[in-house]
Design an enzyme around this catalytic site. Sequence first.
Site, PDB file in Angstrom:
ATOM      1  N   SER B  61       0.407  -1.332   0.532  1.00 25.79           N
ATOM      2  CA  SER B  61      -0.115   0.005   0.209  1.00 25.79           C
ATOM      3  C   SER B  61       0.299   1.256  -0.299  1.00 25.79           C
ATOM      4  CB  SER B  61      -0.753  -0.075   1.172  1.00 25.79           C
ATOM      5  OG  SER B  61      -1.792  -1.027   1.247  1.00 25.79           O
ATOM      6  N   LYS B  64       0.537   3.491  -3.237  1.00 25.43           N
ATOM      7  CA  LYS B  64      -0.678   4.108  -3.346  1.00 25.43           C
ATOM      8  C   LYS B  64       0.126   5.730  -3.390  1.00 25.43           C
ATOM      9  CE  LYS B  64      -4.406   1.432  -1.762  1.00 25.43           C
ATOM     10  NZ  LYS B  64      -3.459  -0.154  -1.235  1.00 25.43           N
ATOM     11  N   TYR B 189      -2.053  -2.540 -10.993  1.00 24.77           N
ATOM     12  CA  TYR B 189      -2.424  -2.596  -9.874  1.00 24.77           C
ATOM     13  C   TYR B 189      -1.474  -2.868  -9.126  1.00 24.77           C
ATOM     14  CZ  TYR B 189      -4.534  -1.990  -5.041  1.00 24.77           C
ATOM     15  OH  TYR B 189      -3.943  -2.055  -3.720  1.00 24.77           O
ATOM     16  N   TYR B 241      -4.221   3.134   7.478  1.00 24.79           N
ATOM     17  CA  TYR B 241      -5.743   1.593   7.069  1.00 24.79           C
ATOM     18  C   TYR B 241      -7.096   2.297   8.093  1.00 24.79           C
ATOM     19  CZ  TYR B 241      -2.944  -0.954   4.982  1.00 24.79           C
ATOM     20  OH  TYR B 241      -1.826  -1.463   3.363  1.00 24.79           O
ATOM     21  N   VAL B 259       1.198  -3.916   3.893  1.00 23.72           N
ATOM     22  CA  VAL B 259       1.271  -5.095   4.411  1.00 23.72           C
ATOM     23  C   VAL B 259       2.602  -5.666   4.199  1.00 23.72           C
ATOM     24  CG1 VAL B 259      -1.500  -5.199   4.665  1.00 23.72           C
ATOM     25  CG2 VAL B 259      -0.069  -6.217   2.388  1.00 23.72           C
TER      26      VAL B 259
END
Lengths: 305, 305, 305, 305
Positions: B61, B64, B189, B241, B259
Amino acid sequence: MQILLSSIINHNRKYTELGEVATYIPELSKANKNHLGIYVVTLDGEEYGEGDFDVKFTMQSISKVVTLMLALLDNGPEKVFEKIDMEPTADTFNSISSLETRNPQKPLNPMINSGAIAATSLIYGESCDKKIERILKFTRKITGNKEIGINYDVFRSEKETGHRNRALAYYMRSTGVLTGDVEDILDAYFMQCSIEVTCKDIARIAAMLANNGILPWSGERIIPAQYARIVKTIMVTCGMYDESGEFAVKVGIPGKSGVGGGIMAAVPNRMGIGVFGPALNKKGNSVAGLKVLEELSRELDLSIF
Amino acid sequence: MQILLSSIINHNRKYTELGEVATYIPELSKANKNHLGIYVVTLDGEEYGEGDFDVKFTMQSISKVVTLMLALLDNGPEKVFEKIDMEPTADTFNSISSLETRNPQKPLNPMINSGAIAATSLIYGESCDKKIERILKFTRKITGNKEIGINYDVFRSEKETGHRNRALAYYMRSTGVLTGDVEDILDAYFMQCSIEVTCKDIARIAAMLANNGILPWSGERIIPAQYARIVKTIMVTCGMYDESGEFAVKVGIPGKSGVGGGIMAAVPNRMGIGVFGPALNKKGNSVAGLKVLEELSRELDLSIF
Amino acid sequence: MQILLSSIINHNRKYTELGEVATYIPELSKANKNHLGIYVVTLDGEEYGEGDFDVKFTMQSISKVVTLMLALLDNGPEKVFEKIDMEPTADTFNSISSLETRNPQKPLNPMINSGAIAATSLIYGESCDKKIERILKFTRKITGNKEIGINYDVFRSEKETGHRNRALAYYMRSTGVLTGDVEDILDAYFMQCSIEVTCKDIARIAAMLANNGILPWSGERIIPAQYARIVKTIMVTCGMYDESGEFAVKVGIPGKSGVGGGIMAAVPNRMGIGVFGPALNKKGNSVAGLKVLEELSRELDLSIF
Amino acid sequence: MQILLSSIINHNRKYTELGEVATYIPELSKANKNHLGIYVVTLDGEEYGEGDFDVKFTMQSISKVVTLMLALLDNGPEKVFEKIDMEPTADTFNSISSLETRNPQKPLNPMINSGAIAATSLIYGESCDKKIERILKFTRKITGNKEIGINYDVFRSEKETGHRNRALAYYMRSTGVLTGDVEDILDAYFMQCSIEVTCKDIARIAAMLANNGILPWSGERIIPAQYARIVKTIMVTCGMYDESGEFAVKVGIPGKSGVGGGIMAAVPNRMGIGVFGPALNKKGNSVAGLKVLEELSRELDLSIF
């Protein structure tokens, strides 16, 4: 009966103006919204048609009943309901939230899209082709109509635009409800939705259910009486999308609708009914079709309650 | 600083026992849960590493943030935030319900999976290959590390098991947030999640953000100051998160976790920090990594609040 | 500064036309929607007012900041955050669903109604009267304004129509978040919402927070620096209802709004700001107030990011 | 029949071990979990009791059927269903989320708590006392049992701990589903739940419904046949909490359960059944009671499907 049906079709045709044909599957938007027809098959062998009863339309969600029957025959109720619950829901037929928020993450029932996709995956056949061949054969056998086939224009239209169903299927793949090739399962699901029928065909399927699993015209048993009962029960609690409760109160017959405009209704021990009217209300049910069934139920006291 | 970092790593390593490495992407489960490292790049040009700072891990992540920067460069903020909202959420990072229940049906922010998939789709490049080539080039430029590439074992593992992300993507395809080939967007992705880095690499990305979009070591501007601010703000409100609120209170630095065990933290006008510790807590954040940042923030008074 | 404020108020007053005064609390609908004012208290002792800065309005949700401070002083952070989470949410401020669907069933943060009601219950005082006396005394001490009191017309209006808050409170009573007499807790909650202030008063509260808990004009410590930091952090992540993320990006200052039209903003180590403009947008924030703060932040580079 | 009932009670009593008595209403936890009884009233005038059929218990949710009948008599179906929907739901009986997320914000059906509270509010009578007097008189008339009254210990226990119901009621007050004094409406709701009956009493209510609204023993019409049909239909789709779908499949009789351990079942044109067994499953239905009805339905082919 013929006179009654004629009268009911005539004075309910005006309600077709209140709905709209489905447009989210582009091919369905070509339907004539003023169509309205009915076909009745009684258990003592009489058949009656009125209005546009011989116009072809695709089964759409009505196929969920056929799929459930075949999934039960292939797997037995225990295995089917281990994967799919049998609880009605006030959510819409394509809702995905309940897959996430409920525990365990099973589809709520086999009459909503997620549950029907799961049921399709349970039908024997190692590929879409095998599954759909068996579904078609089964449908032809029940209806006695060997011409029944798939409308490939509708199928392609569903496949191209069916991203919401794809989301449901991949979600279930992620939680283990589905296994194997998701696109192949979806192809089988889209194809069964695209099976083309008339009011007569679905009236005959309903007559078999009304007759506890036996074809009234031949005496041939199609499914065990217990399975017919399960199917009719789930049609009552879950068959008309999130309008099932109201349909039960107003009509009181096990029924299943499709966004192609069809409604199949099985009156236990009396008759099977097929209705067609592609103008839909906001919940996805045939506007005039509901009115027709409401009046017929009242006139002939068909409610099971 | 070196002594401080050494002390912090040493007495927080015990917390690695309290977490577990991610297992839902099978390839990630091979990580060594006792790893813990940190790398700091100050804006005046000093760099410090401690512990397992040179162990490679996949961004997950953390990518991102890179994607958001590139999407902003390619499209400008107006177009990006027309597709993706910028509101924090207490839902989990892979939640699908909010896509259904909110109106309009936009992903809530670019730091949750749905929003990041949408951001990936906005990056210029007519195919996955073109997009990922640009993402890699951009990442190598910021970090000054030409070796940065994709861990294809992790990529394949993510692609094979990424059905939940597939569900998110097809759902967004059905509502028009995504257009085009969903599997191709998902490949991009999954690939960006599988970019392999060390603490040093992510500390350098963070240093650029801390320095308002300019590489501190070369003076080269990577993104406009306004975009750097947007990115840091969204890192604060949405970066950890559904533990973002607590991280803001306890650490108070714009951060983004993955993660894979990494946490990237950008202290405005002071430093960039990269932390790595693959043992995760229930919310998907590095257990010991959080402790390390909490202590470092307290010791050096790094909170922006 | 005075000239800047004057210019900002003047050319943003037109935005008051785009909003509507709150009507769900009938008494609030009497406000003049064209009002717009600002007051700034810098940490070096300067004060500036422009526009309708001396018009009285009720704090409404701005009181949630005062309540949180007092709850922290009375109980310490550990006990407060055992009852109330600190996570931002994209749900509306009066949402009840998250109390049901999340586990454990804690209110998500102290800036939404459920969390603020829980915080109110934690304030020492065996009855509403005792609690509210302490809240008023605390507010007067921070603002240095001994005239501050309750607008009883607004209080009665809130109490009479506050059924949604009653539902939240009884829900929390059923899950054990609240204990004791719910109506008494609600009275204290409604009363604190009805505390009447001007821009000047809330600018002074904000200045104290900006000054890490110390009144800039007297040097008196009101709350520990750690508590001031917690409060400012939660204002950033959760202070502007479900528009907090966007406010952080566009303004970048810890802020808290109320449906009375006020916005309180604390710029760390620089100034406290009070804005008033009762015409609200759909999310419940002052339309013109947001524009004023956006421009002021841009002009003086006030964003913390 | 007597022999059949005796056999069914005997070999299903073991299932009482699998459940637990309700504890969330403290007074209910005093029940004897091994109790199990049944009473059958056929439409040709025979009555049969077995097991603990004469033990008193409180109606709890079974009273929702009585309330619905009286609300229909007082207001007619149109007005009742303007306030309360008739759709089944997979949510729990005390769910509050659906009141917030659905549009319009009506309770989903009169068999869940929110819908039953709304139905109670529609019963004529300007106060709780008047409403409850009419409910008791109506219940005594149907059952022919003039001794029927309220268990005030249970009532007080429900009132003291009924904060979840209070939340539902105040939520509906905030959206206009309820008007007037919420506590007074809740008192009437808690009192009707606390009406004390035996299996015999509820079997008689069921017999009247099975007989289309006419008392079989006297020929007296209690409610129009149309209302009896509506009530039975809603019992099928919504009567057994979120286990209604499964009960329809396995038993197939219009039924309504209560957490006091009772189940009332009306077999159209055949018989009324009352079952009592206070050991409940996770969904709030009598564990052994469900088994008893399943076996009885199978033995006598009672399913309506």
